[in-house]
Design a protein around this motif. Structure first.
Motif, PDB file in Angstrom:
ATOM      1  N   HIS A   1       0.997  -1.596   0.183  1.00 41.85           N
ATOM      2  CA  HIS A   1       0.429   0.027   0.382  1.00 41.85           C
ATOM      3  C   HIS A   1       0.707   0.785  -0.434  1.00 41.85           C
ATOM      4  O   HIS A   1       1.580   1.837   0.574  1.00 41.85           O
TER       5      HIS A   1
ATOM      6  N   GLU B   1      -1.996   6.840  -0.238  1.00 37.02           N
ATOM      7  CA  GLU B   1      -4.604   7.451  -0.044  1.00 37.02           C
ATOM      8  C   GLU B   1      -4.768   7.267  -1.242  1.00 37.02           C
ATOM      9  O   GLU B   1      -5.906   6.849  -1.065  1.00 37.02           O
TER      10      GLU B   1
ATOM     11  N   LYS C   1      -8.486   6.210  10.339  1.00 34.29           N
ATOM     12  CA  LYS C   1      -8.178   7.220   9.017  1.00 34.29           C
ATOM     13  C   LYS C   1      -9.341   7.527   7.824  1.00 34.29           C
ATOM     14  O   LYS C   1      -9.112   8.615   7.687  1.00 34.29           O
ATOM     15  N   VAL C   2      -9.082   6.488   7.225  1.00 38.76           N
ATOM     16  CA  VAL C   2      -9.771   5.987   5.903  1.00 38.76           C
ATOM     17  C   VAL C   2     -11.683   6.767   5.879  1.00 38.76           C
ATOM     18  O   VAL C   2     -12.086   7.829   5.355  1.00 38.76           O
TER      19      VAL C   2
ATOM     20  N   LYS D   1      -1.011  -1.377  14.057  1.00 33.44           N
ATOM     21  CA  LYS D   1      -0.046  -0.095  14.440  1.00 33.44           C
ATOM     22  C   LYS D   1      -0.230   0.482  14.901  1.00 33.44           C
ATOM     23  O   LYS D   1       0.400   1.250  15.519  1.00 33.44           O
ATOM     24  N   HIS D   2      -1.613   1.543  14.825  1.00 35.75           N
ATOM     25  CA  HIS D   2      -2.379   2.186  16.060  1.00 35.75           C
ATOM     26  C   HIS D   2      -3.553   1.756  16.959  1.00 35.75           C
ATOM     27  O   HIS D   2      -3.279   2.514  17.082  1.00 35.75           O
TER      28      HIS D   2
ATOM     29  N   GLY E   1      -0.525  -3.290   7.016  1.00 34.51           N
ATOM     30  CA  GLY E   1      -1.452  -2.096   8.057  1.00 34.51           C
ATOM     31  C   GLY E   1      -1.163  -1.022   8.257  1.00 34.51           C
ATOM     32  O   GLY E   1      -1.404   0.273   8.299  1.00 34.51           O
ATOM     33  N   GLY E   2      -0.898  -0.647   6.700  1.00 30.49           N
ATOM     34  CA  GLY E   2      -0.047   0.816   6.361  1.00 30.49           C
ATOM     35  C   GLY E   2       0.774   0.885   5.189  1.00 30.49           C
ATOM     36  O   GLY E   2       1.010   0.536   4.946  1.00 30.49           O
ATOM     37  N   ARG E   3       0.990   1.876   4.876  1.00 29.74           N
ATOM     38  CA  ARG E   3       1.218   2.368   3.587  1.00 29.74           C
ATOM     39  C   ARG E   3       2.836   2.091   3.771  1.00 29.74           C
ATOM     40  O   ARG E   3       3.670   1.969   4.612  1.00 29.74           O
TER      41      ARG E   3
ATOM     42  N   ARG F   1       6.666   3.716   3.899  1.00 31.78           N
ATOM     43  CA  ARG F   1       7.461   4.967   3.600  1.00 31.78           C
ATOM     44  C   ARG F   1       8.725   4.495   2.990  1.00 31.78           C
ATOM     45  O   ARG F   1       9.694   3.484   2.866  1.00 31.78           O
TER      46      ARG F   1
ATOM     47  N   VAL G   1       5.609   7.818  10.726  1.00 27.07           N
ATOM     48  CA  VAL G   1       3.653   7.312  11.284  1.00 27.07           C
ATOM     49  C   VAL G   1       3.206   8.194  11.656  1.00 27.07           C
ATOM     50  O   VAL G   1       3.830   8.102  13.251  1.00 27.07           O
ATOM     51  N   GLU G   2       1.624   8.865  11.409  1.00 30.11           N
ATOM     52  CA  GLU G   2       0.817   8.503  12.963  1.00 30.11           C
ATOM     53  C   GLU G   2      -0.225   8.465  12.614  1.00 30.11           C
ATOM     54  O   GLU G   2      -0.583   8.361  11.816  1.00 30.11           O
TER      55      GLU G   2
END
Ligand SMILES: O=P(O)(O)OC[C@H](O)CO
Length: 406
Positions: free
Chosen positions: A194, A197, A228-229, A251-252, A291-293, A295, A346-347
């Protein structure tokens, strides 16, 4: 849903936002005029409201988008109907997106997603009947947008920023196999890396490039989405147009111990919904097992794909087995980082600064990973899916002249 990854890489390259600022050259006169008019309209809309602080990030977004479409126009890129990409198009798309963001992403009218599963809002007049549009309160909530196809709106916004001519869609034979399996009532899970966005829109636009029937498949896919989405004001309108399963990323999930139990409960509910969908059959799912984009590595500018989380993959395989319907797993490599480069850090919070570039994008659907092997061999399945994704990713980057990211 995925192990925590390093939070703050050492910095030696400029951040994506700084990089954009230094790269920004002047806009052509028509784009400049249109950009200035849009900016004063946004300022006028927000300056006297409690949302005045949103003006600078929105203007940054406007600058990025106009830059991107100006570059597209200068390169001679065209819209699917053969028309030119224009400054007026940038105004139309940007103002519509901001209006959607204001209406559905903020304040009292904020769009409330169903707990864990959301079906794309395609409009009252869409060819497939949707019983939600028979509810008066629902139609009133949408008001003038009752006929809006939010799926098409999201694609129309991002498509002109994708350099379609130089973009690649590979593995169409595997897409064909997946479609045949779906048609038999079996399930298909795309295990993807991923990068941006806009990845759902990238899937749509590239599948459309492969052919109409694949475009239809892209519209039917259910995307596994993090918090977030459905909570970020600018992401919400795009998410309204997508089939979603809302799952808190591992992750979050640990970021706030107080809300963790509620989030875990929601994840359980999402798994049950997914299982139901798989039992019904013919379900196509896109999930990023990291679990996320991805980096970039700030010290050297490379963009490695983020590690696939084995527990996530195991969970999808378990659901597939429980559904009693054959469930097929296809690794999907994606190159889309430059389209909307994510922040380097990552936030967990929402409202990140949006960057947009005119760039080629790429997808390769790899061969199905055989869904076999007992508990002791589970890790091999995840490794194989990740390895195939990396292979496809590198092939795409080489094919698009972007080897610098390997
Ligand atoms: O965890 P992030 O920052 O990569 O965000 C992932 C979100 O799903 C954005 O698509």
């Amino acid at each position: 849903f995925a192990p925590p990854r390093p939070i703050r890489p050492q910095t030696s390259l400029p951040s994506t936002a700084e990089q954009t600022a230094t790269e920004t050259s002047t806009l052509s006169p028509d784009f400049q005029t249109a950009r200035d008019a849009s900016v004063s309209k946004i300022d006028g809309m927000l300056s006297t409201t409690k949302y005045a602080a949103l003006s600078p990030p929105l203007i940054h977004f406007v600058d990025e988008y106009f830059r991107s479409l100006c570059d597209a126009s200068a390169s001679g890129a065209k819209n699917p109907d053969g028309s030119d990409i224009t400054a007026q198009q940038a105004v139309k798309e940007m103002m519509r997106t901001i209006q959607f963001g204001m209406k559905y992403g903020l304040g009292e009218g904020k769009y409330t997603f169903e707990n864990v599963r959301h079906r794309a809002l395609r409009g009252k007049t869409f060819s497939v009947k949707d019983e939600r549009y028979e509810d008066e309160a629902f139609c009133n909530m949408l008001g003038d947008d009752v006929n809006t196809d939010f799926y098409a709106a999201g694609c129309d916004f991002f498509r002109p920023s994708m350099d379609m001519e130089r973009s690649l869609i590979l593995g169409v034979d595997n897409m064909e196999k997946a479609m045949a399996q779906l048609a038999k009532g079996e399930n298909v899970v795309f295990l993807a890396n991923h990068q941006s966005e806009a990845d759902p829109q990238v899937v749509s636009c590239l599948f459309e490039k492969a052919g109409d029937k694949y475009g239809k498949l892209a519209a039917d896919i259910t995307y596994v989405a993090g918090h977030k989405v459905t909570t970020d004001p600018l992401a919400i309108p795009f998410s309204m147009g997508r089939n979603l399963l809302c799952i808190h990323s591992k992750k979050h999930i640990d970021a706030d111990p107080e809300t963790k139990p509620a989030k875990s409960k929601q994840n359980m509910a999402a798994m049950n919904e997914m299982l139901q969908g798989m039992k019904d059959g013919g379900m196509a799912i896109w999930v990023a097992p990291s679990g996320g984009r991805d980096r970039r590595t700030v010290s050297n500018g490379k963009i490695p794909i983020a590690t696939f989380d084995q527990k996530t993959v195991d969970m999808f395989r378990l659901m597939g087995n429980k559904s009693k319907r054959p469930t097929h797993f296809y690794p999907m490599a994606m190159v889309s980082y430059d389209l909307c480069p994510p922040p380097d850090f990552v936030e967990a919070g929402v409202g990140e600064k949006r960057n947009v570039r005119f760039t080629p994008v790429g997808i390769k659907v790899m061969e199905e990973v055989p869904n076999v092997g007992g508990a002791e061999k589970r890790h091999l399945f995840t490794h194989s899916a990740e390895f195939e994704t990396i292979k496809g990713y590198e092939e795409l980057l080489k094919g698009m002249g972007m080897e610098r990211y390997i």
